[in-house]
Design an enzyme around this catalytic site. Structure first.
Site, PDB file in Angstrom:
ATOM      1  N   ARG A  70     -40.197  17.891 -22.253  1.00 22.21           N
ATOM      2  CA  ARG A  70     -38.917  17.453 -21.677  1.00 22.21           C
ATOM      3  C   ARG A  70     -39.147  16.851 -20.289  1.00 22.21           C
ATOM      4  O   ARG A  70     -38.523  15.863 -19.917  1.00 22.21           O
ATOM      5  CB  ARG A  70     -37.959  18.648 -21.563  1.00 22.21           C
ATOM      6  CG  ARG A  70     -37.499  19.185 -22.894  1.00 22.21           C
ATOM      7  CD  ARG A  70     -36.323  20.121 -22.731  1.00 22.21           C
ATOM      8  NE  ARG A  70     -36.693  21.511 -22.578  1.00 22.21           N
ATOM      9  CZ  ARG A  70     -36.604  22.438 -23.537  1.00 22.21           C
ATOM     10  NH1 ARG A  70     -36.165  22.106 -24.726  1.00 22.21           N
ATOM     11  NH2 ARG A  70     -36.927  23.680 -23.307  1.00 22.21           N
ATOM     12  N   PHE A 110     -31.699  15.890 -33.503  1.00 22.24           N
ATOM     13  CA  PHE A 110     -31.965  17.327 -33.678  1.00 22.24           C
ATOM     14  C   PHE A 110     -31.903  18.006 -32.300  1.00 22.24           C
ATOM     15  O   PHE A 110     -32.810  18.706 -31.884  1.00 22.24           O
ATOM     16  CB  PHE A 110     -33.347  17.582 -34.317  1.00 22.24           C
ATOM     17  CG  PHE A 110     -33.601  16.810 -35.580  1.00 22.24           C
ATOM     18  CD1 PHE A 110     -33.144  17.286 -36.805  1.00 22.24           C
ATOM     19  CD2 PHE A 110     -34.295  15.607 -35.549  1.00 22.24           C
ATOM     20  CE1 PHE A 110     -33.390  16.568 -37.973  1.00 22.24           C
ATOM     21  CE2 PHE A 110     -34.536  14.891 -36.709  1.00 22.24           C
ATOM     22  CZ  PHE A 110     -34.089  15.368 -37.928  1.00 22.24           C
ATOM     23  N   ASP A 164     -26.858  16.466 -33.892  1.00 28.00           N
ATOM     24  CA  ASP A 164     -27.321  17.646 -34.633  1.00 28.00           C
ATOM     25  C   ASP A 164     -26.341  17.864 -35.777  1.00 28.00           C
ATOM     26  O   ASP A 164     -25.140  17.628 -35.615  1.00 28.00           O
ATOM     27  CB  ASP A 164     -27.350  18.872 -33.715  1.00 28.00           C
ATOM     28  CG  ASP A 164     -28.234  19.988 -34.273  1.00 28.00           C
ATOM     29  OD1 ASP A 164     -29.293  20.254 -33.671  1.00 28.00           O
ATOM     30  OD2 ASP A 164     -27.865  20.583 -35.306  1.00 28.00           O
ATOM     31  N   SER A 165     -26.861  18.307 -36.919  1.00 30.64           N
ATOM     32  CA  SER A 165     -25.956  18.506 -38.066  1.00 30.64           C
ATOM     33  C   SER A 165     -25.062  19.730 -37.850  1.00 30.64           C
ATOM     34  O   SER A 165     -24.061  19.887 -38.541  1.00 30.64           O
ATOM     35  CB  SER A 165     -26.763  18.658 -39.361  1.00 30.64           C
ATOM     36  OG  SER A 165     -27.700  19.696 -39.209  1.00 30.64           O
ATOM     37  N   ALA A 207     -21.850  15.539 -34.322  1.00 33.07           N
ATOM     38  CA  ALA A 207     -22.267  16.458 -35.386  1.00 33.07           C
ATOM     39  C   ALA A 207     -22.468  15.626 -36.640  1.00 33.07           C
ATOM     40  O   ALA A 207     -21.495  15.219 -37.289  1.00 33.07           O
ATOM     41  CB  ALA A 207     -21.202  17.530 -35.607  1.00 33.07           C
ATOM     42  N   ASP A 264     -37.046  15.729 -32.947  1.00 32.64           N
ATOM     43  CA  ASP A 264     -37.629  17.078 -32.885  1.00 32.64           C
ATOM     44  C   ASP A 264     -37.016  17.936 -33.986  1.00 32.64           C
ATOM     45  O   ASP A 264     -36.236  18.845 -33.718  1.00 32.64           O
ATOM     46  CB  ASP A 264     -37.366  17.678 -31.492  1.00 32.64           C
ATOM     47  CG  ASP A 264     -38.025  19.036 -31.325  1.00 32.64           C
ATOM     48  OD1 ASP A 264     -39.023  19.303 -32.032  1.00 32.64           O
ATOM     49  OD2 ASP A 264     -37.548  19.835 -30.496  1.00 32.64           O
ATOM     50  N   CYS A 311     -43.090  20.847 -35.614  1.00 31.12           N
ATOM     51  CA  CYS A 311     -43.380  22.229 -35.221  1.00 31.12           C
ATOM     52  C   CYS A 311     -43.809  23.054 -36.431  1.00 31.12           C
ATOM     53  O   CYS A 311     -43.807  24.273 -36.383  1.00 31.12           O
ATOM     54  CB  CYS A 311     -42.185  22.857 -34.516  1.00 31.12           C
ATOM     55  SG  CYS A 311     -40.711  22.926 -35.530  1.00 31.12           S
TER      56      CYS A 311
HETATM   57  N1  SAH Z   1     -34.935  19.697 -29.979  1.00 34.09           N
HETATM   58  C1  SAH Z   1     -34.366  21.005 -29.862  1.00 34.09           C
HETATM   59  C2  SAH Z   1     -34.793  21.947 -30.967  1.00 34.09           C
HETATM   60  C3  SAH Z   1     -34.488  21.449 -32.350  1.00 34.09           C
HETATM   61  S1  SAH Z   1     -34.267  22.721 -33.515  1.00 34.09           S
HETATM   62  C4  SAH Z   1     -34.694  21.578 -28.479  1.00 34.09           C
HETATM   63  O1  SAH Z   1     -35.449  20.980 -27.715  1.00 34.09           O
HETATM   64  O2  SAH Z   1     -34.160  22.634 -28.154  1.00 34.09           O
HETATM   65  C5  SAH Z   1     -33.787  21.814 -34.899  1.00 34.09           C
HETATM   66  C6  SAH Z   1     -32.326  21.403 -34.949  1.00 34.09           C
HETATM   67  O3  SAH Z   1     -32.170  20.492 -36.024  1.00 34.09           O
HETATM   68  C7  SAH Z   1     -31.333  22.529 -35.225  1.00 34.09           C
HETATM   69  O4  SAH Z   1     -30.405  22.600 -34.181  1.00 34.09           O
HETATM   70  C8  SAH Z   1     -30.649  22.134 -36.544  1.00 34.09           C
HETATM   71  O5  SAH Z   1     -29.234  22.399 -36.546  1.00 34.09           O
HETATM   72  C9  SAH Z   1     -30.878  20.643 -36.589  1.00 34.09           C
HETATM   73  N2  SAH Z   1     -30.911  20.046 -37.936  1.00 34.09           N
HETATM   74  C10 SAH Z   1     -31.470  20.547 -39.058  1.00 34.09           C
HETATM   75  N3  SAH Z   1     -31.372  19.665 -40.071  1.00 34.09           N
HETATM   76  C11 SAH Z   1     -30.739  18.567 -39.583  1.00 34.09           C
HETATM   77  C12 SAH Z   1     -30.345  17.301 -40.142  1.00 34.09           C
HETATM   78  N4  SAH Z   1     -30.609  17.003 -41.410  1.00 34.09           N
HETATM   79  N5  SAH Z   1     -29.743  16.403 -39.324  1.00 34.09           N
HETATM   80  C13 SAH Z   1     -29.497  16.706 -38.033  1.00 34.09           C
HETATM   81  N6  SAH Z   1     -29.835  17.882 -37.474  1.00 34.09           N
HETATM   82  C14 SAH Z   1     -30.445  18.807 -38.222  1.00 34.09           C
END
Ligand code: SAH
Length: 393
Positions: free
Chosen positions: A211, A227, A249-250, A276, A297, A337
């Site tokens: 970050r 994400f 984020d979904s 969303a 991510d 990850c």
């Molecule tokens: N980048 C974040 C961590 C990501 S965790 C950080 O730095 O803190 C992964 C995230 O992806 C979760 O919040 C989850 O809700 C979201 N997610 C999972 N599948 C998804 C999709 N198909 N589209 C969008 N978001 C999604």
């Protein structure tokens, strides 16, 4: 205590301090261990080689020590103070502008199955093995001693991380204190952490350094944080002077979290908007629009080796869509990850996506987990986070 004898020749990896004993290496046991019991491990010749927690499954023992020592209060105290010394030596402890770090990273801190994150006065502790679950009160006691009065709350959050089959009926709850109203400070930026309901320990501490790098590159750019979860990357991009930041984020809950965190740091700032939406749908619906910087991510696409093929396809598909949506001269921060996906496999997936998009792409940085998520040199499996920063012509 139960004794475990290894098959002949199966002590090799233990002699190189690898902390797992697979069930296939076990010759016989003296006594009948329950999951989570301590077992003392001996070679076929009867020499002591390790002590650890018994597990049901392909990993039969997770080693706590290669020395024949008691696993008592003094043991936990030693292990936790060493872990704290490491964090102190890398400048993460005692800073007024920073109170968030990982104190214990499982095998990386010679404590397989245990994770502890510190958010100011609160520690969030997670057990990934029944053995660590059974030791939770001893660990909490040592944690209090090592952290001193700075630590006022310990939240134990193992409901979803403990093996389901162990049938422990584990519920999350406080082992010390009970105030859930804390704000984590990371490099001077503030974050509401929902350790009660949030994912993992409530925040992704492991992306801190990445970050910071993003902050350096965000100036004047339009940024898409895909994400986003709590919006860590978004908040750094805002401080870095991004022209606009879109967080996606979904989960609607995540969108609330990111909006809260933006408001906490940049109240009333109109540069940020959160959506969303599913990642693929969002990228598809953008049409010809483009961003100068995209962060991908996603959650671990492969939680196990069997899911690997599909996971790699997922990374290719996702990165290919992102390459199509980056303005010329733009940057892509892309991560995996998944522990089951190696650095080379991830890079090959991103390479395939780049080739599909036909864009000219340079690798600027190769990223990984930060120093408070150390990799035990004898346990390379502990290296899980990998990322690339790419310049797209
Ligand atoms: N980048 C974040 C961590 C990501 S965790 C950080 O730095 O803190 C992964 C995230 O992806 C979760 O919040 C989850 O809700 C979201 N997610 C999972 N599948 C998804 C999709 N198909 N589209 C969008 N978001 C999604």
């Amino acid at each position: 205590m139960i004794h475990l004898y290894l098959k002949r020749g199966k002590d090799e990896s233990l002699r190189r301090f690898h902390p797992w004993i697979f069930s296939g290496a076990v010759h016989h046991l003296e006594g009948q261990p329950q999951e989570g019991d301590l077992v003392r491990v001996f070679t076929a010749d009867g020499d002591f080689i390790a002590i650890g927690h018994w597990q049901v499954g392909s990993i039969a023992v997770r080693v706590l020590s290669f020395i024949d020592e008691p696993i008592d209060a003094a043991f936990w105290h030693r292990r936790l103070s060493t872990a704290l010394d490491v964090r102190r030596s890398i400048g993460l402890v005692g800073r007024p502008d920073h109170n968030t770090f990982r104190l214990v990273h499982g095998e990386g801190d010679c404590l397989p199955g245990l994770v502890i994150d510190i958010y100011g006065a609160t520690a969030v502790m997670q057990a990934h093995s029944v053995g660590m679950h059974l030791c939770r009160h001893d660990v909490a006691q040592a944690l209090k001693e090592v952290m001193g009065t700075a630590l006022r709350h310990i939240f134990y959050k193992s409901e979803t991380t403990l093996p389901f089959k162990a049938g422990l009926g584990q519920e999350n709850g406080f082992l010390l204190g009970g105030d859930a109203d804390d704000v984590a400070v990371e490099n001077g930026l503030r974050f509401h952490i929902d350790w009660l309901r949030g994912q993992k320990t409530g925040f992704f501490v492991d992306q801190r350094d990445n970050r910071s790098l993003l902050e350096r590159y965000a100036g004047g750019r339009s940024v898409l944080n895909m994400f986003c979860y709590t919006g860590g990357f978004s908040v750094y991009a805002m401080r870095g002077g991004a022209r606009l930041v879109h967080s996606v984020d979904s989960s609607a809950k995540a969108v609330d979290l990111v909006n809260d965190n933006i408001a906490l740091n940049f109240p009333g700032d109109q540069r940020h908007q959160a959506f969303a939406e599913d990642a693929f749908r969002y990228l598809q619906q953008m049409g010809d629009a483009a961003y100068d910087l995209i962060i991908l991510d996603p959650p671990a696409f492969a939680k196990h080796k069997d899911a690997l093929r599909n996971a790699l396809k997922g990374y290719i598909r996702l990165n290919a869509r992102a390459f199509e949506k980056i303005a010329p001269g733009g940057l892509l921060f892309t991560f995996s990850c998944s522990q089951a996906v190696s650095k080379d496999q991830f890079r090959t997936a991103v390479f395939t996506a780049a080739a599909q998009s036909g864009r000219n792409v340079r690798i600027l940085h190769q990223l990984h987990q930060p120093a408070d998520h150390p990799v035990n040199i004898y346990h390379p499996e502990g290296e899980y986070l990998k990322g690339l920063v790419l310049y797209v012509d």
